[in-house]
Design a protein around this motif. Structure first.
Motif, PDB file in Angstrom:
ATOM      1  N   CYS A 138       0.808  -1.220   0.000  1.00 29.06           N
ATOM      2  CA  CYS A 138       0.000   0.000   0.000  1.00 29.06           C
ATOM      3  C   CYS A 138       0.842   1.271   0.000  1.00 29.06           C
ATOM      4  O   CYS A 138       0.292   2.365   0.119  1.00 29.06           O
ATOM      5  N   LYS A 167      -0.136   4.443  -1.855  1.00 25.85           N
ATOM      6  CA  LYS A 167      -1.520   4.215  -2.317  1.00 25.85           C
ATOM      7  C   LYS A 167      -2.485   4.190  -1.136  1.00 25.85           C
ATOM      8  O   LYS A 167      -3.552   3.586  -1.231  1.00 25.85           O
ATOM      9  N   CYS A 168      -2.115   4.836  -0.035  1.00 28.21           N
ATOM     10  CA  CYS A 168      -2.953   4.793   1.169  1.00 28.21           C
ATOM     11  C   CYS A 168      -4.339   5.344   0.873  1.00 28.21           C
ATOM     12  O   CYS A 168      -4.492   6.449   0.330  1.00 28.21           O
ATOM     13  N   GLY A 169      -5.362   4.604   1.207  1.00 29.64           N
ATOM     14  CA  GLY A 169      -6.740   4.991   0.939  1.00 29.64           C
ATOM     15  C   GLY A 169      -7.243   4.527  -0.403  1.00 29.64           C
ATOM     16  O   GLY A 169      -8.454   4.536  -0.653  1.00 29.64           O
ATOM     17  N   GLU A 170      -6.332   4.123  -1.280  1.00 32.90           N
ATOM     18  CA  GLU A 170      -6.729   3.666  -2.610  1.00 32.90           C
ATOM     19  C   GLU A 170      -6.825   2.144  -2.693  1.00 32.90           C
ATOM     20  O   GLU A 170      -7.576   1.612  -3.510  1.00 32.90           O
ATOM     21  N   VAL A 171      -6.063   1.468  -1.849  1.00 29.94           N
ATOM     22  CA  VAL A 171      -6.086   0.002  -1.836  1.00 29.94           C
ATOM     23  C   VAL A 171      -6.355  -0.458  -0.412  1.00 29.94           C
ATOM     24  O   VAL A 171      -6.126   0.286   0.546  1.00 29.94           O
ATOM     25  N   CYS A 210      -5.923  -2.033   3.207  1.00 30.81           N
ATOM     26  CA  CYS A 210      -4.756  -2.118   4.082  1.00 30.81           C
ATOM     27  C   CYS A 210      -4.341  -3.579   4.258  1.00 30.81           C
ATOM     28  O   CYS A 210      -5.202  -4.470   4.330  1.00 30.81           O
TER      29      CYS A 210
END
Length: 324
Positions: free
Chosen positions: A244, A247-251, A253
């Motif tokens: 992640c 890409k935090c918040g997009e994929v 955890c």
């Protein structure tokens, strides 16, 4: 007078040595071997006593020095008392009580479990206990909400910032107080600093209760990053990894690691996971029944539960942050 006493003692010791020496010389051909050994022991005893008596002058000097200085301290205290006047604190205490009513020490109630819920339950369930904290937000929450009485003690590392103190501190407290329940409170970060000491607790059959406030973060550092660094979170999320990064918040955890319940089991301890308020008390009551086996109780905590009040870096009490 004191010098005369010391000289008299020295004279007696000298005569004692002369007599002992004469007895040995006059009878050495007639005394049995056992008697000779006895005389040697008497002489050695006399030597020890003489060393002690020779030290009397130094002890007397120290005594005179202490008496002189105590007299000086008493004079200073008596002088200070001339400037002291009795104060009426009722008005000030009333003002403090007013502030407490205006700003009560409590967290916002939520539909989910909060650190205060856990600590309030400890207050309710345990009549006597030693509570040991690690370092972080949980340390501050505990200091704010735990009830301290003559039967309940709180151990922490103060302002030293020693993450990892909680578990080994609890082990030491339990060894010293085997009949008193011992509860350590740690964050999920601090607990992993000295998790290997769980083996010590298991092997020594110490039924400590280790509470883990798991908010998936290094909570205290994250709080600073949120309040003072524009929410630029860096290296505080303990679930972050290659999957992640960036890409935090997009994929989704990654799964949290370690699994504390399996980790406890691997050491030979017991583990309980608590995610709801109604599960807190049963977990503690189960753990407190243990006579030899350590327990880990993992509590799911919201990372947005922050410690208040707080003073910003470089600020004063007038800059106190009550909420955000």
């Amino acid at each position: 007078m004191k010098n005369k006493i010391v000289l008299s003692y020295r004279f007696i010791i000298l005569v004692y040595y002369l007599l002992a020496f004469l007895i040995v010389i006059m009878n050495i051909n007639h005394l049995e071997r056992v008697l000779i050994y006895s005389l040697i022991l008497i002489i050695l005893f006399g030597l020890v006593m003489s060393i002690y008596i020779m030290s009397i002058p130094k002890l007397l000097l120290k005594s005179e020095y202490i008496e002189k200085n105590l007299s000086t301290v008493k004079e200073a205290i008596d002088k200070m008392l001339e400037y002291v006047t009795e104060c009426d604190t009722e008005k000030w205490r009333a003002q403090v009580e007013t502030w407490k009513e205006e700003h009560p020490m409590k967290m916002k109630r939520k539909p989910i479990m909060t650190p205060q819920d856990v600590i309030d339950t400890i207050n309710k369930v345990f009549d006597a206990a030693i509570i040991v904290t690690d370092v972080g937000q949980h340390q501050m929450f505990t200091a704010q909400f735990i009830e301290i009485t003559h039967k309940k003690q709180l151990l922490m590392s103060g302002g030293l910032g020693t993450m990892g103190y909680g578990l080994p501190g609890a082990i030491g407290a339990k060894i010293g107080n085997p009949d008193t329940p011992v509860i350590s409170i740690s964050g999920d970060g601090g607990m992993q600093m000295n998790i290997q000491e769980l083996a010590t607790a298991v092997l020594e059959e110490l039924p400590i209760i280790s509470c883990i406030f798991n908010n998936n973060n290094l909570g205290m550092v994250r709080q600073w990053q949120k309040l003072f660094y524009g929410k630029r979170y860096s290296m505080t999320c303990l679930r972050a990894g290659a999957a992640c990064r960036g890409k935090c918040g997009e994929v989704p955890c990654p799964e949290y690691t370690p699994n504390f319940l399996k980790l406890a089991e691997s050491y030979g301890a017991k583990g309980i996971h608590v995610s709801k308020v109604e599960e807190i008390e049963p977990a503690f009551r189960e753990a407190m029944q243990s006579k030899k086996t350590p327990y880990i109780i993992e509590f799911d905590i919201d990372p947005e539960d922050l410690v208040y009040p707080m003073i910003q870096p470089g600020g004063t009490l007038e800059d106190m942050i009550m909420d955000c």
